[in-house]
Design a protein around this motif. Structure first.
Motif, PDB file in Angstrom:
ATOM      1  N   SER A   3       0.847  -1.188   0.000  1.00  0.00           N
ATOM      2  CA  SER A   3       0.000   0.000   0.000  1.00  0.00           C
ATOM      3  C   SER A   3       0.883   1.239   0.000  1.00  0.00           C
ATOM      4  N   VAL A   4       0.651   2.114  -0.960  1.00  0.00           N
ATOM      5  CA  VAL A   4       1.423   3.352  -1.055  1.00  0.00           C
ATOM      6  C   VAL A   4       0.564   4.482  -0.506  1.00  0.00           C
ATOM      7  N   THR A   5       1.086   5.171   0.493  1.00  0.00           N
ATOM      8  CA  THR A   5       0.373   6.295   1.071  1.00  0.00           C
ATOM      9  C   THR A   5       0.838   7.567   0.391  1.00  0.00           C
ATOM     10  N   GLN A   6      -0.101   8.253  -0.235  1.00  0.00           N
ATOM     11  CA  GLN A   6       0.228   9.505  -0.898  1.00  0.00           C
ATOM     12  C   GLN A   6      -0.201  10.666  -0.009  1.00  0.00           C
ATOM     13  N   LYS A   7       0.680  11.635   0.098  1.00  0.00           N
ATOM     14  CA  LYS A   7       0.355  12.836   0.853  1.00  0.00           C
ATOM     15  C   LYS A   7      -0.547  13.712  -0.007  1.00  0.00           C
ATOM     16  N   PRO A   8      -1.456  14.418   0.633  1.00  0.00           N
ATOM     17  CA  PRO A   8      -2.323  15.296  -0.149  1.00  0.00           C
ATOM     18  C   PRO A   8      -1.525  16.433  -0.789  1.00  0.00           C
ATOM     19  N   GLN A   9      -2.020  16.897  -1.914  1.00  0.00           N
ATOM     20  CA  GLN A   9      -1.449  18.064  -2.573  1.00  0.00           C
ATOM     21  C   GLN A   9      -2.592  19.003  -2.935  1.00  0.00           C
ATOM     22  N   ASP A  24       2.146  21.138  -0.924  1.00  0.00           N
ATOM     23  CA  ASP A  24       1.984  19.949  -0.100  1.00  0.00           C
ATOM     24  C   ASP A  24       1.164  20.235   1.154  1.00  0.00           C
ATOM     25  N   ARG A  48      -7.934  20.189  -3.729  1.00  0.00           N
ATOM     26  CA  ARG A  48      -7.079  19.071  -3.329  1.00  0.00           C
ATOM     27  C   ARG A  48      -7.024  18.088  -4.494  1.00  0.00           C
ATOM     28  N   ARG A  50      -4.941  15.170  -4.502  1.00  0.00           N
ATOM     29  CA  ARG A  50      -4.783  13.795  -4.021  1.00  0.00           C
ATOM     30  C   ARG A  50      -4.661  13.766  -2.545  1.00  0.00           C
TER      31      ARG A  50
END
Length: 50
Positions: A3-9, A24, A48, A50
């Motif tokens: 599972s890849v956790t993406q930070k919101p942008q 970011d 937002r 992602r």
């Protein structure tokens, strides 16, 4: 499965000129939106992505 956790942008876009940036952190995006709108009177949006 990994599972890849993406930070919101956050994407800031001026609807009336060429200002456009990706942040970011939400507060940074909101700061640019507010500053640009106050200085120019332009319509600026933040979304937002992602």
């Amino acid at each position: 499965m990994s599972s890849v956790t993406q930070k919101p942008q956050y994407h800031v876009v001026c609807r009336e000129c060429s200002v456009e940036r990706l942040f970011d952190a939400s507060p940074d995006a909101d700061d640019l939106k507010q500053e640009h709108a106050e200085e120019t009177g332009h319509r600026v949006v933040v979304g937002r992505v992602r």
